[in-house]
Enzyme design. Structure first.
Site, mmCIF file in Angstrom:
data_model
loop_
_atom_site.group_PDB
_atom_site.id
_atom_site.type_symbol
_atom_site.label_atom_id
_atom_site.label_comp_id
_atom_site.label_asym_id
_atom_site.label_seq_id
_atom_site.Cartn_x
_atom_site.Cartn_y
_atom_site.Cartn_z
ATOM 1 C CG ASN A 1 -1.881 -1.185 1.192
ATOM 2 O OD1 ASN A 1 -2.115 -1.765 0.129
ATOM 3 N ND2 ASN A 1 -2.382 -1.585 2.353
ATOM 4 C CG ASP B 1 -2.650 3.377 2.634
ATOM 5 O OD1 ASP B 1 -3.524 2.549 2.315
ATOM 6 O OD2 ASP B 1 -1.772 3.140 3.492
ATOM 7 C CG HIS C 1 4.039 -2.084 -4.613
ATOM 8 N ND1 HIS C 1 2.857 -2.760 -4.802
ATOM 9 C CD2 HIS C 1 5.010 -2.960 -4.963
ATOM 10 C CE1 HIS C 1 3.100 -3.982 -5.271
ATOM 11 N NE2 HIS C 1 4.407 -4.128 -5.358
ATOM 12 C CB CYS D 1 15.127 12.664 -8.889
ATOM 13 S SG CYS D 1 15.948 12.814 -10.500
ATOM 14 C CB CYS E 1 14.739 16.531 -10.066
ATOM 15 S SG CYS E 1 16.009 16.266 -8.806
ATOM 16 C CB THR F 1 -2.572 -8.862 -0.878
ATOM 17 O OG1 THR F 1 -1.998 -8.767 -2.194
ATOM 18 C CG2 THR F 1 -2.065 -10.124 -0.198
HETATM 19 N N1 APR Z 1 -10.042 -7.057 4.715
HETATM 20 C C1 APR Z 1 -9.144 -7.892 4.117
HETATM 21 N N2 APR Z 1 -9.099 -8.097 2.782
HETATM 22 C C2 APR Z 1 -9.990 -7.430 2.030
HETATM 23 C C3 APR Z 1 -10.955 -6.535 2.573
HETATM 24 C C4 APR Z 1 -10.952 -6.373 3.980
HETATM 25 N N3 APR Z 1 -11.841 -5.556 4.585
HETATM 26 N N4 APR Z 1 -11.695 -6.023 1.545
HETATM 27 C C5 APR Z 1 -11.208 -6.566 0.410
HETATM 28 N N5 APR Z 1 -10.198 -7.421 0.698
HETATM 29 C C6 APR Z 1 -9.371 -8.205 -0.223
HETATM 30 C C7 APR Z 1 -10.022 -8.574 -1.529
HETATM 31 O O1 APR Z 1 -10.730 -9.804 -1.408
HETATM 32 C C8 APR Z 1 -8.789 -8.731 -2.449
HETATM 33 O O2 APR Z 1 -8.312 -10.082 -2.408
HETATM 34 O O3 APR Z 1 -8.276 -7.365 -0.584
HETATM 35 C C9 APR Z 1 -7.747 -7.814 -1.827
HETATM 36 C C10 APR Z 1 -7.431 -6.586 -2.667
HETATM 37 O O4 APR Z 1 -6.806 -7.028 -3.844
HETATM 38 P P1 APR Z 1 -6.264 -5.939 -4.897
HETATM 39 O O5 APR Z 1 -7.317 -4.939 -5.146
HETATM 40 O O6 APR Z 1 -5.673 -6.717 -6.046
HETATM 41 O O7 APR Z 1 -5.094 -5.175 -4.124
HETATM 42 P P2 APR Z 1 -3.608 -5.667 -3.879
HETATM 43 O O8 APR Z 1 -3.534 -7.146 -3.696
HETATM 44 O O9 APR Z 1 -3.046 -4.824 -2.808
HETATM 45 O O10 APR Z 1 -2.876 -5.277 -5.265
HETATM 46 C C11 APR Z 1 -1.478 -5.506 -5.326
HETATM 47 O O11 APR Z 1 -1.402 -4.425 -7.483
HETATM 48 O O12 APR Z 1 -2.106 -2.686 -8.824
HETATM 49 C C12 APR Z 1 -1.057 -3.157 -8.061
HETATM 50 O O13 APR Z 1 0.582 -1.846 -7.026
HETATM 51 C C13 APR Z 1 -0.760 -2.208 -6.939
HETATM 52 O O14 APR Z 1 -0.029 -2.732 -4.703
HETATM 53 C C14 APR Z 1 -1.003 -3.041 -5.690
HETATM 54 C C15 APR Z 1 -0.841 -4.463 -6.192
#
Ligand code: APR
Length: 262
Positions: A105, A107, A122, A130, A150, A191
């Site tokens: 994340n 954020d 990430h 830069c 930069c 994730t």
């Molecule tokens: N608690 C836990 N998990 C959750 C919740 C919650 N409240 N709500 C949703 N999820 C889960 C979903 O089921 C999904 O499997 O979070 C996951 C989010 O998946 P993605 O949207 O693919 O996000 P992420 O895995 O962080 O993406 C990885 O992809 O686009 C790139 O760089 C970006 O860091 C990101 C990477």
């Protein structure tokens, strides 16, 4: 397969190294959309190649800045949720463990919640750097118009976020990999576990003997490998884990996870 939270408590009480690997799902309960959750996913409404890739930046830098500025202002308006807070609490709750957060994340919510060892593999939407890696990097404060050039070398400046097709920061990722290989317990939280090389960490942890705990309301490619899968949201799971841990540590006098017959 481990079946209940109770089975996690002794391994956690005895753990020396705990890694909490997190994705967008952890921040969902803070109001930040995930990337791939159906129609609300960020990538359902825009092609990531246009806004988080070098090609997109070279083609239309204003569009890339606009997307990152929308993320920056969104992050400025949200707070850590109970999942972030309880993950930060693990540092003081687990007496024997070093807790490392490895997050995808951007954020900054883990740091805002008080986690002190956070590896942002990430990058972060709260910094600009830069584009030519001359060494310039600075905080991107909410409401501030960031440098577009930069100030050190004159190359383009850009958000300090790892874009598709870019390599991760070697030093940060090697720290994450080392913590993963040393992990006694590895949480994979919120994730979809599909973006490499980040997604490889959970399997590496498993191969090196870690107890693998998945926290995700939905199945992922790792679910079959997890020792314990919590099919609930992170902001629901971690408070209940902390409560169970506190009771366990009190009963077992905390330090070694063995029952002292209290
Ligand atoms: N608690 C836990 N998990 C959750 C919740 C919650 N409240 N709500 C949703 N999820 C889960 C979903 O089921 C999904 O499997 O979070 C996951 C989010 O998946 P993605 O949207 O693919 O996000 P992420 O895995 O962080 O993406 C990885 O992809 O686009 C790139 O760089 C970006 O860091 C990101 C990477």
């Amino acid at each position: 397969m481990t079946h209940t939270i109770a089975d996690l408590l002794q391994p956690l009480a005895q753990a020396r190294e705990v890694v909490v690997f997190t994705g967008a799902g952890l921040s969902a309960d803070s109001g930040i959309p995930t990337f791939r959750d159906g129609a609300t996913g960020l990538w359902a409404n825009i092609d990531p190649e246009e806004v988080v890739s070098i090609e997109g930046f070279e083609r239309d830098p204003d569009k890339v800045w606009a997307w990152h500025e929308s993320m920056r202002s969104l992050v400025a308006d949200v707070c850590p949720n109970a999942g972030h807070d309880e993950i930060a609490e693990l540092e003081s709750l687990l007496p024997n463990a070093r807790v490392t957060v490895v997050t995808q994340n951007i954020d900054g919510l883990h740091q805002a919640a008080g986690s002190t060892r956070v590896l942002e593999i990430h990058g972060s939407a709260l910094r600009v750097r830069c584009h030519d890696h001359c060494g310039f990097v600075e905080a991107w404060e909410a409401g501030q118009t960031p440098h577009r050039r930069c100030p050190s070398c004159g190359a383009p400046a850009r958000p300090d976020v790892v874009w598709f097709g870019e390599a991760l920061d070697e030093e940060v990722f090697s720290l994450a990999a080392q913590a993963t290989l040393d992990a006694d317990v590895f949480f994979t939280v919120g994730t979809s576990a599909i973006i490499q090389p980040a997604a490889s960490l959970a399997m590496a942890a498993k191969e090196y003997g870690a107890l693998l705990i998945e926290v995700n309301p939905h199945e992922t490619p790792f679910s079959e490998h997890a020792d314990y899968s919590a099919r609930i949201g992170a902001s629901e799971f971690f408070p209940s884990l902390r409560e169970a841990l506190e009771n366990f540590l009190e009963k077992t006098d905390g330090r070694d996870g063995n029952d002292h017959g209290r």
